[in-house]
Scaffold this motif. Structure first.
Motif, PDB file in Angstrom:
ATOM      1  N   GLU A 193       0.899  -1.139   0.001  1.00  0.00           N
ATOM      2  CA  GLU A 193       0.011   0.044   0.013  1.00  0.00           C
ATOM      3  C   GLU A 193       0.826   1.390  -0.041  1.00  0.00           C
ATOM      4  O   GLU A 193       2.101   1.145   0.315  1.00  0.00           O
ATOM      5  CB  GLU A 193      -0.903   0.023   1.139  1.00  0.00           C
ATOM      6  N   GLU A 194       0.241   2.136  -0.304  1.00  0.00           N
ATOM      7  CA  GLU A 194       0.738   3.603  -0.332  1.00  0.00           C
ATOM      8  C   GLU A 194      -0.361   4.519   0.149  1.00  0.00           C
ATOM      9  O   GLU A 194      -1.235   4.750  -0.491  1.00  0.00           O
ATOM     10  CB  GLU A 194       1.438   4.198  -1.951  1.00  0.00           C
ATOM     11  N   ILE A 195      -0.119   5.146   1.257  1.00  0.00           N
ATOM     12  CA  ILE A 195      -0.978   6.100   1.815  1.00  0.00           C
ATOM     13  C   ILE A 195      -1.002   7.382   1.215  1.00  0.00           C
ATOM     14  O   ILE A 195       0.134   7.899   1.009  1.00  0.00           O
ATOM     15  CB  ILE A 195      -0.718   6.259   3.439  1.00  0.00           C
ATOM     16  N   LEU A 196      -2.196   7.933   0.643  1.00  0.00           N
ATOM     17  CA  LEU A 196      -2.169   9.180  -0.110  1.00  0.00           C
ATOM     18  C   LEU A 196      -2.731  10.207   0.684  1.00  0.00           C
ATOM     19  O   LEU A 196      -1.765  11.267   0.772  1.00  0.00           O
ATOM     20  CB  LEU A 196      -3.106   8.935  -1.396  1.00  0.00           C
ATOM     21  N   LEU A 197      -3.611  10.075   1.532  1.00  0.00           N
ATOM     22  CA  LEU A 197      -4.285  11.437   2.434  1.00  0.00           C
ATOM     23  C   LEU A 197      -5.168  10.791   3.595  1.00  0.00           C
ATOM     24  O   LEU A 197      -5.496   9.622   3.527  1.00  0.00           O
ATOM     25  CB  LEU A 197      -4.757  12.404   1.383  1.00  0.00           C
ATOM     26  N   PRO A 198      -5.488  11.719   4.538  1.00  0.00           N
ATOM     27  CA  PRO A 198      -6.291  11.296   5.607  1.00  0.00           C
ATOM     28  C   PRO A 198      -7.689  11.114   4.949  1.00  0.00           C
ATOM     29  O   PRO A 198      -8.102  11.856   4.147  1.00  0.00           O
ATOM     30  CB  PRO A 198      -6.150  12.491   6.638  1.00  0.00           C
ATOM     31  N   ASN A 199      -8.569  10.267   5.716  1.00  0.00           N
ATOM     32  CA  ASN A 199      -9.789  10.386   5.416  1.00  0.00           C
ATOM     33  C   ASN A 199     -10.680  10.597   6.799  1.00  0.00           C
ATOM     34  O   ASN A 199     -10.410   9.861   7.686  1.00  0.00           O
ATOM     35  CB  ASN A 199     -10.518   8.987   4.890  1.00  0.00           C
ATOM     36  N   LYS A 200     -11.486  11.379   6.643  1.00  0.00           N
ATOM     37  CA  LYS A 200     -12.315  11.899   7.795  1.00  0.00           C
ATOM     38  C   LYS A 200     -13.939  11.775   7.553  1.00  0.00           C
ATOM     39  O   LYS A 200     -14.334  12.342   6.378  1.00  0.00           O
ATOM     40  CB  LYS A 200     -11.894  13.284   8.398  1.00  0.00           C
ATOM     41  N   LEU A 201     -14.535  11.220   8.282  1.00  0.00           N
ATOM     42  CA  LEU A 201     -16.149  10.777   8.101  1.00  0.00           C
ATOM     43  C   LEU A 201     -16.608  11.812   9.203  1.00  0.00           C
ATOM     44  O   LEU A 201     -16.460  11.518  10.511  1.00  0.00           O
ATOM     45  CB  LEU A 201     -16.587   9.428   8.090  1.00  0.00           C
ATOM     46  N   VAL A 202     -17.687  12.601   8.926  1.00  0.00           N
ATOM     47  CA  VAL A 202     -18.497  13.362   9.855  1.00  0.00           C
ATOM     48  C   VAL A 202     -19.902  13.157   9.766  1.00  0.00           C
ATOM     49  O   VAL A 202     -20.380  12.852   8.600  1.00  0.00           O
ATOM     50  CB  VAL A 202     -18.083  14.762   9.738  1.00  0.00           C
ATOM     51  N   LEU A 203     -20.880  13.649  10.573  1.00  0.00           N
ATOM     52  CA  LEU A 203     -22.226  13.490  10.599  1.00  0.00           C
ATOM     53  C   LEU A 203     -22.598  14.777   9.709  1.00  0.00           C
ATOM     54  O   LEU A 203     -22.454  15.879  10.269  1.00  0.00           O
ATOM     55  CB  LEU A 203     -22.573  13.399  12.289  1.00  0.00           C
ATOM     56  N   THR A 204     -23.302  14.660   8.919  1.00  0.00           N
ATOM     57  CA  THR A 204     -24.005  15.716   8.090  1.00  0.00           C
ATOM     58  C   THR A 204     -25.345  15.671   8.107  1.00  0.00           C
ATOM     59  O   THR A 204     -26.143  14.879   8.340  1.00  0.00           O
ATOM     60  CB  THR A 204     -23.418  15.584   6.646  1.00  0.00           C
ATOM     61  N   ALA A 205     -26.063  17.106   7.998  1.00  0.00           N
ATOM     62  CA  ALA A 205     -27.389  17.348   8.126  1.00  0.00           C
ATOM     63  C   ALA A 205     -27.694  18.284   6.802  1.00  0.00           C
ATOM     64  O   ALA A 205     -26.852  19.062   6.376  1.00  0.00           O
ATOM     65  CB  ALA A 205     -27.847  17.790   9.277  1.00  0.00           C
ATOM     66  N   SER A 206     -28.937  18.365   6.722  1.00  0.00           N
ATOM     67  CA  SER A 206     -29.309  19.545   5.697  1.00  0.00           C
ATOM     68  C   SER A 206     -29.079  20.948   6.487  1.00  0.00           C
ATOM     69  O   SER A 206     -29.231  20.855   7.510  1.00  0.00           O
ATOM     70  CB  SER A 206     -30.773  19.304   5.492  1.00  0.00           C
ATOM     71  N   ALA A 207     -28.820  21.791   5.684  1.00  0.00           N
ATOM     72  CA  ALA A 207     -28.577  23.276   6.132  1.00  0.00           C
ATOM     73  C   ALA A 207     -29.784  23.698   6.859  1.00  0.00           C
ATOM     74  O   ALA A 207     -29.736  24.666   7.662  1.00  0.00           O
ATOM     75  CB  ALA A 207     -28.019  24.224   5.132  1.00  0.00           C
ATOM     76  N   GLU A 208     -31.026  23.253   6.568  1.00  0.00           N
ATOM     77  CA  GLU A 208     -32.065  23.756   7.123  1.00  0.00           C
ATOM     78  C   GLU A 208     -32.780  22.887   8.118  1.00  0.00           C
ATOM     79  O   GLU A 208     -33.653  23.369   8.819  1.00  0.00           O
ATOM     80  CB  GLU A 208     -33.445  23.588   5.614  1.00  0.00           C
ATOM     81  N   THR A 209     -31.921  21.935   8.556  1.00  0.00           N
ATOM     82  CA  THR A 209     -32.292  21.157   9.657  1.00  0.00           C
ATOM     83  C   THR A 209     -32.347  22.190  11.020  1.00  0.00           C
ATOM     84  O   THR A 209     -31.633  23.113  11.235  1.00  0.00           O
ATOM     85  CB  THR A 209     -31.606  19.985  10.031  1.00  0.00           C
ATOM     86  N   ASP A 210     -33.379  21.873  12.017  1.00  0.00           N
ATOM     87  CA  ASP A 210     -33.668  22.606  13.085  1.00  0.00           C
ATOM     88  C   ASP A 210     -32.943  22.160  14.442  1.00  0.00           C
ATOM     89  O   ASP A 210     -33.040  22.780  15.591  1.00  0.00           O
ATOM     90  CB  ASP A 210     -35.028  22.845  13.443  1.00  0.00           C
ATOM     91  N   ILE A 211     -32.141  21.230  14.048  1.00  0.00           N
ATOM     92  CA  ILE A 211     -31.259  20.631  15.174  1.00  0.00           C
ATOM     93  C   ILE A 211     -30.521  21.466  15.947  1.00  0.00           C
ATOM     94  O   ILE A 211     -29.679  22.265  15.205  1.00  0.00           O
ATOM     95  CB  ILE A 211     -30.439  19.364  14.866  1.00  0.00           C
TER      96      ILE A 211
END
Length: 308
Positions: free
Chosen positions: A158-176
């Protein structure tokens, strides 16, 4: 017999795709044009090559024998072209790469300068889900694969290319309401949008939930990261997505990131290949290019992800 190389190329495409329509799309030809060329090829033989039943293409036993010979013939023809370029001092040949679907946001940036420097190289790239990527690797059909989750049952380099970050996403219109980082128990109530089985992103999500002892509330299952993003934007639910796939949505403020304990999930994007792989000159040159240029590629195109 008087069949042409073009007819053989078209026949191979039809057999590979099991469809005249799909072959015409791949070849950038009209469907009638493909059908005419297949008919002209068939006229050279008194034994059927294919049968079309209910719009499905079935290859006869004789057709499969011709297909194998056609593939070999076309490979030899390509070799003539590559040898010609080689004697002119030009790097040429095929570079075969298989990429998981989210990797489409990454791979073009790790290819473009190499291909620009070596315009005689033919690129064959397949963008699909992780299961099919690994299958193509196991069958030695490709030089490299781009993945974020390593298969454990294959002997790899393997050759590591770059970091991978996963985040929780929501619609910009969500009222949370988010005043601070939410407790991970929030996932028990949020309607989540999952990728399909076989997806690396889904596998990473599932490992997170299992470790946290959470049974997620799955509302939808979709087959591409683009489909998931559009569903999130429309407010159909929430999803965990790679930051690097969200550049435009974050810029346009159509998606927002919700901070949660244990997120972002972190891994790495890797270029992988079989440990016993015997590289072609093109494949070895590409790997040398990647090892030299990957810091600059990351800095120029992906350093923005560090803000998240």
């Amino acid at each position: 017999m008087n069949f042409t190389l073009n007819q053989l190329r078209i026949f191979v495409a039809v057999v590979d795709k099991k469809s005249i329509t799909k072959a015409s799309e791949e070849l950038h030809m009209t469907q009638p044009a493909v059908s005419i060329q297949i008919s002209n090829l068939q006229s050279q033989f008194d034994i059927p090559l294919i049968e079309v039943i209910a719009r499905k293409v079935y290859v006869t036993e004789f057709g499969m024998e011709l297909y194998k010979l056609a593939v070999t013939t076309l490979e030899h023809v390509n070799s003539i072209h590559y040898k010609t370029h080689s004697f002119r001092g030009l790097l040429s040949g095929k570079l075969r790469v298989s990429v998981v679907s989210t990797g489409k946001y990454i791979m073009p940036y790790y290819l473009k300068d190499f291909l620009k420097e070596n315009p005689k190289i033919d690129l064959m790239i397949d963008v699909t889900n992780k299961s099919k990527v690994i299958e193509s690797l196991e069958k030695n059909e490709v030089d490299f694969c781009l993945v974020s989750v390593l298969p454990k049952h294959i002997d790899l380099e393997e050759e590591i290319l770059l970091p991978n970050k996963l985040v929780l996403t929501a619609s910009a219109e969500t009222d949370i309401k988010v005043k601070s980082r939410l407790h991970k128990s929030v996932f028990s109530d949020l309607p989540l949008i999952f990728r399909e089985e076989g997806s690396g992103t889904r596998e990473t999500m599932q490992k997170y939930f299992e470790k946290a002892g959470i049974i997620p509330k799955v509302k939808l299952e979709l087959t591409s990261s683009e489909a998931v993003k559009q569903a999130v934007i429309a407010g159909l639910g929430y999803s965990i997505l790679p930051v690097l796939s969200l550049k435009n949505e974050l810029k346009l403020k159509s998606i927002k990131i919700i901070p949660v304990q244990g997120l972002p999930l972190k891994s790495n994007w890797r270029l992988i290949w079989l440990r016993q792989k015997k590289f072609s000159t093109v494949a070895q040159s590409y790997l040398d290019f990647i090892r030299k240029q990957k810091p600059d590629i990351y800095k120029n195109y992906f350093s923005w992800t560090e803000a998240y």
